[in-house]
Scaffold this motif. Structure first.
Motif, PDB file in Angstrom:
ATOM      1  N   GLN A 188       0.727  -1.078  -0.146  1.00  0.00           N
ATOM      2  CA  GLN A 188      -0.151  -0.187  -0.138  1.00  0.00           C
ATOM      3  C   GLN A 188       1.084   1.122  -0.091  1.00  0.00           C
ATOM      4  OE1 GLN A 188      -2.809   0.137   3.355  1.00  0.00           O
ATOM      5  NE2 GLN A 188      -2.808   2.462   2.988  1.00  0.00           N
ATOM      6  N   VAL A 189       0.710   2.134  -0.859  1.00  0.00           N
ATOM      7  CA  VAL A 189       1.440   3.387  -0.854  1.00  0.00           C
ATOM      8  C   VAL A 189       0.273   4.335  -0.509  1.00  0.00           C
ATOM      9  CG1 VAL A 189       2.825   5.065  -2.235  1.00  0.00           C
ATOM     10  CG2 VAL A 189       3.009   2.497  -2.573  1.00  0.00           C
ATOM     11  N   ASP A 190       0.419   5.308   0.494  1.00  0.00           N
ATOM     12  CA  ASP A 190      -0.703   6.131   0.889  1.00  0.00           C
ATOM     13  C   ASP A 190      -0.306   7.761   0.006  1.00  0.00           C
ATOM     14  OD1 ASP A 190      -0.950   4.521   2.739  1.00  0.00           O
ATOM     15  OD2 ASP A 190      -0.227   5.273   4.322  1.00  0.00           O
ATOM     16  N   GLN A 191       0.650   8.062  -0.417  1.00  0.00           N
ATOM     17  CA  GLN A 191       0.707   9.383  -0.678  1.00  0.00           C
ATOM     18  C   GLN A 191       2.384   9.536  -1.598  1.00  0.00           C
ATOM     19  OE1 GLN A 191       0.453  12.696   1.779  1.00  0.00           O
ATOM     20  NE2 GLN A 191      -0.137  14.016   0.221  1.00  0.00           N
ATOM     21  N   VAL A 192       2.295  10.239  -2.648  1.00  0.00           N
ATOM     22  CA  VAL A 192       3.582  10.434  -3.336  1.00  0.00           C
ATOM     23  C   VAL A 192       3.877  12.056  -3.386  1.00  0.00           C
ATOM     24  CG1 VAL A 192       4.572  10.462  -5.569  1.00  0.00           C
ATOM     25  CG2 VAL A 192       3.130   8.608  -5.009  1.00  0.00           C
ATOM     26  N   ALA A 193       5.119  12.129  -3.131  1.00  0.00           N
ATOM     27  CA  ALA A 193       5.464  13.793  -3.220  1.00  0.00           C
ATOM     28  C   ALA A 193       6.564  13.767  -4.362  1.00  0.00           C
ATOM     29  CB  ALA A 193       6.225  14.147  -2.020  1.00  0.00           C
ATOM     30  N   VAL A 194       6.496  14.979  -5.047  1.00  0.00           N
ATOM     31  CA  VAL A 194       7.437  15.072  -6.332  1.00  0.00           C
ATOM     32  C   VAL A 194       7.843  16.443  -6.198  1.00  0.00           C
ATOM     33  CG1 VAL A 194       6.395  13.273  -7.907  1.00  0.00           C
ATOM     34  CG2 VAL A 194       5.658  15.709  -8.018  1.00  0.00           C
ATOM     35  N   GLY A 195       9.238  16.551  -6.859  1.00  0.00           N
ATOM     36  CA  GLY A 195       9.737  17.677  -7.147  1.00  0.00           C
ATOM     37  C   GLY A 195       9.467  18.640  -8.414  1.00  0.00           C
ATOM     38  N   PRO A 196       9.898  19.634  -8.656  1.00  0.00           N
ATOM     39  CA  PRO A 196       9.867  20.502  -9.877  1.00  0.00           C
ATOM     40  C   PRO A 196       9.884  19.608 -11.392  1.00  0.00           C
ATOM     41  CG  PRO A 196      11.215  21.806  -8.496  1.00  0.00           C
ATOM     42  CD  PRO A 196      11.211  20.374  -7.975  1.00  0.00           C
ATOM     43  N   THR A 197      10.756  18.748 -11.110  1.00  0.00           N
ATOM     44  CA  THR A 197      10.816  17.624 -12.383  1.00  0.00           C
ATOM     45  C   THR A 197       9.753  16.461 -12.487  1.00  0.00           C
ATOM     46  OG1 THR A 197      12.534  16.357 -11.534  1.00  0.00           O
ATOM     47  CG2 THR A 197      13.241  18.229 -12.584  1.00  0.00           C
ATOM     48  N   GLY A 198       9.146  16.618 -11.543  1.00  0.00           N
ATOM     49  CA  GLY A 198       7.867  15.491 -11.643  1.00  0.00           C
ATOM     50  C   GLY A 198       8.331  13.989 -11.330  1.00  0.00           C
ATOM     51  N   GLY A 199       7.506  13.150 -11.461  1.00  0.00           N
ATOM     52  CA  GLY A 199       7.827  11.743 -11.297  1.00  0.00           C
ATOM     53  C   GLY A 199       6.502  11.127 -11.469  1.00  0.00           C
ATOM     54  N   PRO A 200       6.713   9.566 -11.594  1.00  0.00           N
ATOM     55  CA  PRO A 200       5.595   8.802 -11.783  1.00  0.00           C
ATOM     56  C   PRO A 200       4.516   9.033 -10.783  1.00  0.00           C
ATOM     57  CG  PRO A 200       7.434   7.389 -11.035  1.00  0.00           C
ATOM     58  CD  PRO A 200       7.876   8.819 -11.081  1.00  0.00           C
ATOM     59  N   GLY A 201       3.417   8.207 -10.855  1.00  0.00           N
ATOM     60  CA  GLY A 201       2.206   8.265  -9.770  1.00  0.00           C
ATOM     61  C   GLY A 201       1.260   7.336 -10.468  1.00  0.00           C
ATOM     62  N   ARG A 202       0.329   7.167  -9.598  1.00  0.00           N
ATOM     63  CA  ARG A 202      -1.133   6.398 -10.152  1.00  0.00           C
ATOM     64  C   ARG A 202      -2.481   7.126  -9.643  1.00  0.00           C
ATOM     65  NH1 ARG A 202      -1.436   0.335  -7.609  1.00  0.00           N
ATOM     66  NH2 ARG A 202      -2.409   1.352  -6.238  1.00  0.00           N
ATOM     67  N   ALA A 203      -3.528   6.893 -10.297  1.00  0.00           N
ATOM     68  CA  ALA A 203      -4.545   7.770 -10.126  1.00  0.00           C
ATOM     69  C   ALA A 203      -5.154   7.740  -9.092  1.00  0.00           C
ATOM     70  CB  ALA A 203      -5.596   7.283 -11.380  1.00  0.00           C
ATOM     71  N   ASP A 204      -5.040   6.477  -8.306  1.00  0.00           N
ATOM     72  CA  ASP A 204      -5.712   6.343  -7.071  1.00  0.00           C
ATOM     73  C   ASP A 204      -4.898   6.569  -5.820  1.00  0.00           C
ATOM     74  OD1 ASP A 204      -4.139   4.325  -7.296  1.00  0.00           O
ATOM     75  OD2 ASP A 204      -5.168   2.785  -6.571  1.00  0.00           O
ATOM     76  N   ILE A 205      -3.583   7.267  -6.228  1.00  0.00           N
ATOM     77  CA  ILE A 205      -2.878   7.540  -4.805  1.00  0.00           C
ATOM     78  C   ILE A 205      -2.412   9.068  -5.073  1.00  0.00           C
ATOM     79  CG2 ILE A 205      -0.432   7.356  -4.107  1.00  0.00           C
ATOM     80  CD1 ILE A 205      -0.361   4.560  -5.391  1.00  0.00           C
ATOM     81  N   PRO A 206      -2.823   9.676  -4.077  1.00  0.00           N
ATOM     82  CA  PRO A 206      -2.746  11.285  -4.031  1.00  0.00           C
ATOM     83  C   PRO A 206      -1.102  11.684  -4.298  1.00  0.00           C
ATOM     84  CG  PRO A 206      -3.902  10.658  -1.992  1.00  0.00           C
ATOM     85  CD  PRO A 206      -3.495   9.339  -2.473  1.00  0.00           C
ATOM     86  N   GLN A 207      -1.090  12.652  -5.033  1.00  0.00           N
ATOM     87  CA  GLN A 207       0.358  13.180  -5.244  1.00  0.00           C
ATOM     88  C   GLN A 207       0.369  14.658  -5.192  1.00  0.00           C
ATOM     89  OE1 GLN A 207       2.548  13.388  -9.507  1.00  0.00           O
ATOM     90  NE2 GLN A 207       2.788  11.454  -8.841  1.00  0.00           N
ATOM     91  N   HIS A 208       1.482  15.122  -4.709  1.00  0.00           N
ATOM     92  CA  HIS A 208       1.503  16.637  -4.464  1.00  0.00           C
ATOM     93  C   HIS A 208       2.921  17.066  -4.451  1.00  0.00           C
ATOM     94  CE1 HIS A 208       3.115  15.602  -0.368  1.00  0.00           C
ATOM     95  NE2 HIS A 208       3.770  16.963  -0.432  1.00  0.00           N
ATOM     96  N   LEU A 209       3.210  18.407  -5.105  1.00  0.00           N
ATOM     97  CA  LEU A 209       4.347  19.072  -5.282  1.00  0.00           C
ATOM     98  C   LEU A 209       5.020  19.441  -3.975  1.00  0.00           C
ATOM     99  CD1 LEU A 209       6.428  19.950  -7.382  1.00  0.00           C
ATOM    100  CD2 LEU A 209       5.225  22.214  -7.605  1.00  0.00           C
ATOM    101  N   ALA A 210       6.300  18.963  -3.564  1.00  0.00           N
ATOM    102  CA  ALA A 210       6.789  19.289  -2.326  1.00  0.00           C
ATOM    103  C   ALA A 210       7.376  20.840  -2.579  1.00  0.00           C
ATOM    104  CB  ALA A 210       7.961  18.336  -2.123  1.00  0.00           C
ATOM    105  N   THR A 211       7.290  21.545  -1.694  1.00  0.00           N
ATOM    106  CA  THR A 211       7.645  22.874  -1.713  1.00  0.00           C
ATOM    107  C   THR A 211       8.622  23.242  -0.487  1.00  0.00           C
ATOM    108  OG1 THR A 211       5.677  23.500  -0.206  1.00  0.00           O
ATOM    109  CG2 THR A 211       5.450  23.706  -2.426  1.00  0.00           C
ATOM    110  N   PRO A 212       9.599  24.151  -0.591  1.00  0.00           N
ATOM    111  CA  PRO A 212      10.738  24.353   0.405  1.00  0.00           C
ATOM    112  C   PRO A 212       9.977  24.929   1.579  1.00  0.00           C
ATOM    113  CG  PRO A 212      10.936  25.513  -1.773  1.00  0.00           C
ATOM    114  CD  PRO A 212       9.691  25.004  -1.967  1.00  0.00           C
ATOM    115  N   GLY A 213      10.463  24.471   2.808  1.00  0.00           N
ATOM    116  CA  GLY A 213      10.053  24.624   3.983  1.00  0.00           C
ATOM    117  C   GLY A 213       9.015  23.737   4.677  1.00  0.00           C
TER     118      GLY A 213
END
Length: 746
Positions: free
Chosen positions: A573-598
């Motif tokens: 089970q993967v709960d969440q995905v965080a990516v940087g400005p260059t992005g990354g893979p994911g899956r539709a049913d897994i929440p993904q967000h862009l990590a921000t400084p701080g």
């Protein structure tokens, strides 16, 4: 049973000669041919009867040398070879020899296809030829199947293969014409096999065509790796097994129809020809056809003549194509067939004393094949599968139904695709069982044993092991006891202390890439990057007993950090995905967000803060696109049970110095070395981190020279102790009673 072994020495000499001569010049082959002809004549005159084996050996050697001399001379003195040396731009009339295959090159898909060059037109040159070549091109190549002809314009270059006249870098090409009727018919059957299994899952849908006709183009890397570890690789390529199954069905139908011995020979020969057309005349298929011919010969001459037939098949194949001598498939196929012919009967005879004949044969055949193939497998892969015999025993009952049902589906699809789905579903169900066996067997830590000693030692060790197995096979208590002990040792190997108690971070050995696991406790973790290989990260997480990934962080979008993503998902089970400005893979049913400084987060025992990239955007480096992406990596300052970790992605000096300007306090106990230990590092950054320990994730013998000598020298200056995945394997940072320890798993 007494075997006729007189042809074995000539076959072995022919094999060794072919393996050597294809790497030499045509002049060497001519000298060997003349010498062996003279030797054969002398032996035939002076020892006509007692020296028959020596005469046959000289004759076979002469035949192989003549074949090599002819082929090498033709290539060395071909006008096409001359054009290739001049790197001419040429218009070519080509015929496809093997179906085109797609591969990834510098980030985009390219196509490679082996062709027969019929005509080449360049300035001041117009030649007609039948030379072999390899063509590289871009774009869709679905129409480039065996037998079809097309025109192309491309730049020629010399080939590194001694059996090819040129390599062609295709600039443009025309459409492919239809091939002769027999190739088109075989392609329709192959397409029918693919259509018949469309209702089943992705992995079975890809495996069934590989089982039936060797079409493995859609088999995933994970399946290939797992089948290799479990000793099932032969199922994904056309082999003697496939042909034996087809021959058995055809022969059974023939006997039921009243066909007798001579008719069965003819029926078997026709079946072999049809099978070659269906599976393509690749070396592996031709080899399988020869092994099938050995079976047909054994039908006529008895098992005693099986070894003789195999020896003649080896000589005949090498005469037609001497380059087979250096082919891994040829080595494995010929040795496995020989092992089955020589060792399986005595094994089965001893086992029959205390078990049914069918059971004795089911056990004896894979043991015999595996024993004889072990030295070759160790030489080729550096590993010995410990589960191959059991995996083949478990998978074997499903191979024949999958092959036959898939072939029936392909034939029925010629009439009606919907009607082909029922046999296709049966084939898919059987393939699913084979896949389950392969995946489960490969997942065992003891599935394979790394062999680091010279493979030649196995030429002594394997006969000793064979003698021991032969001796105990007639003693049921000893045989069953030792077999059970081996199975238990593989299934539940002795505890190796992994994962070590108190681990807080593990740098996974995923080859040339990055994958870091932070222990969030209770079988959960935060995973930072997934490496380039799904299988490698999957196994690392399995060994750590990670069943849930609370957060998956992709520092940046390069393949060596994200391509392992399917392995993270496998059974977890993967709960969440965080990516940087260059992005990354994911899956539709897994929440993904862009990590921000701080940004900061707490997951179980893991607390982390995003330090980089800068809010102002990634640092760009002129003329270096890779560096720009590297410098946009997410950098995390993490803490697990009081241990401070600096996870620095692939940032390079520009970003390291920028990070230091924005965050003067970067102190940590452990540093994940930036960019796999490349030479481009900032001393000021390392001074600010001041870590006692450093981990370096790099692939063994990688092309980048990571870790660089300059990076290791910097670590020495900073008095940091380091461990590297290419030499130490998985690296665990362990906290015990307030002390930091490092435990490795090589």
């Amino acid at each position: 049973m007494t075997h006729d072994l007189r042809m074995v020495p000539p076959a072995l000499v022919a094999w060794g000669a072919a393996a050597w001569l294809v790497t030499a010049s045509s002049y060497v082959s001519v000298v060997v041919a003349i010498g062996s002809i003279v030797m054969a004549g002398a032996l035939a005159r002076w020892r006509p009867h007692r020296g028959l084996v020596w005469v046959l050996t000289a004759v076979c050697l002469a035949a192989i040398a003549v074949s090599c001399a002819w082929r090498l001379t033709t290539i060395e003195h071909s006008p096409l070879t001359d054009l290739a040396r001049e790197h001419r731009l040429t218009t070519l009339d080509l015929e496809v020899r093997r179906d085109a295959r797609t591969f990834t090159h510098h980030g985009h898909d390219s196509v490679v296809v082996e062709v027969l060059v019929r005509r080449a037109v360049s300035r001041d040159a117009d030649i007609t030829t039948r030379d072999h070549a390899t063509a590289f091109l871009d774009g869709d190549a679905a129409d480039l199947v065996v037998g079809r002809r097309f025109t192309a314009t491309g730049r020629l270059a010399p080939s590194d293969n001694s059996d090819e006249a040129a390599v062609i870098d295709v600039v443009r090409r025309g459409p492919a014409d239809r091939a002769t009727w027999w190739w088109e018919a075989s392609e329709r059957v192959r397409e029918g096999v693919r259509q018949s299994v469309t209702p089943v899952g992705d992995e079975p849908e890809a495996l069934v065509p590989a089982l039936v006709d060797g079409d493995d183009g859609r088999v995933s890397d994970k399946v290939e790796e797992d089948f290799r570890r479990s000793g099932l690789t032969h199922l994904m390529a056309v082999s003697g097994t496939n042909l034996t199954i087809v021959l058995a069905v055809v022969m059974a139908i023939g006997r039921a129809a009243g066909v007798r011995r001579r008719g069965l020979w003819v029926l078997g020969a026709v079946s072999i020809i049809a099978f070659v057309l269906l599976a393509r005349p690749d070396p592996s298929v031709v080899r399988a056809a020869a092994m099938g011919a050995v079976g047909v010969a054994a039908l006529g001459f008895g098992a005693r003549g099986g070894v003789r037939a195999l020896a003649w098949a080896i000589v005949g194949l090498l005469f037609l194509d001497p380059w087979l001598a250096r082919s891994a498939g040829f080595v494995l196929s010929a040795t496995a067939t020989g092992g089955i012919l020589l060792l399986a009967p005595p094994f089965a005879h001893r086992l029959e004393r205390w078990m049914p004949r069918w059971c004795a044969l089911a056990i004896a055949v894979p043991i015999a094949a595996q024993l004889v193939c072990t030295p070759a497998i160790a030489a080729l892969s550096g590993e010995i599968s410990l589960v191959a015999v059991v995996a083949n025993l478990l998978a074997a009952p499903a191979v024949a139904p999958a092959t036959v049902a898939g072939l029936v589906g392909g034939i029925v699809a010629l009439v009606s695709v919907p009607l082909s789905h029922p046999p296709g579903i049966v084939a898919g169900a059987c393939a699913s069982w084979i896949l389950t066996v392969g995946h489960r067997a490969a997942a065992l830590d003891s599935a394979s044993l790394e062999w680091r000693s010279p493979w030649q030692w196995l030429l002594v060790l394997v006969p000793l092991v064979t003698a021991v197995i032969m001796a105990i096979s007639s003693r049921p208590v000893v045989f069953i006891g030792l077999s059970a002990g081996l199975l238990i040792a593989v299934w539940r190997p002795p505890q190796t202390g992994w994962p070590p108690a108190g681990w807080v971070m593990v740098a996974c050995d995923v080859g040339q890439g990055d994958a870091t696991v932070l222990n969030a406790s209770g079988g959960s973790a935060v995973v930072v990057d997934a490496g380039p290989d799904p299988t490698a990260i999957d196994r690392c997480l399995d060994r750590l007993n990670v069943h849930r990934v609370r957060l998956m962080v992709f520092t940046h979008g390069h393949a060596d950090h994200i391509d392992g993503w399917p392995g993270v998902l496998d059974g977890r089970q993967v709960d969440q995905v965080a990516v940087g400005p260059t992005g990354g893979p994911g899956r539709a049913d897994i929440p993904q967000h862009l990590a921000t400084p701080g940004e900061s987060f707490t997951v179980g025992d893991v607390t982390a803060r995003v330090l980089w990239p800068a809010a102002s955007g990634p640092i760009r480096v002129a003329g270096s696109e890779g560096s720009t992406a590297n410098n946009a990596s997410i950098v995390l300052a993490a803490q697990v049970r009081g241990v401070r970790l600096m996870l620095s992605g692939d940032i390079e000096p520009e970003a390291q110095d920028g990070l230091l300007r924005e965050h003067p306090d970067l102190s940590a106990d452990v540093l994940k070395m930036p960019h796999h230990g490349s030479a481009r590092q900032s001393k000021a950054f390392f001074d600010a981190v001041g870590a006692r320990l450093a981990t370096i994730s790099a692939g063994e013998d990688n092309d980048y020279g990571h870790p660089a000598a300059a990076a290791l020298s910097l670590l020495r200056e900073e008095d940091m102790q380091w461990w590297r995945t290419d030499t130490d394997g998985d690296i665990a940072i362990v906290e015990r009673d307030g002390r930091l320890l490092v435990v490795t798993r090589d």
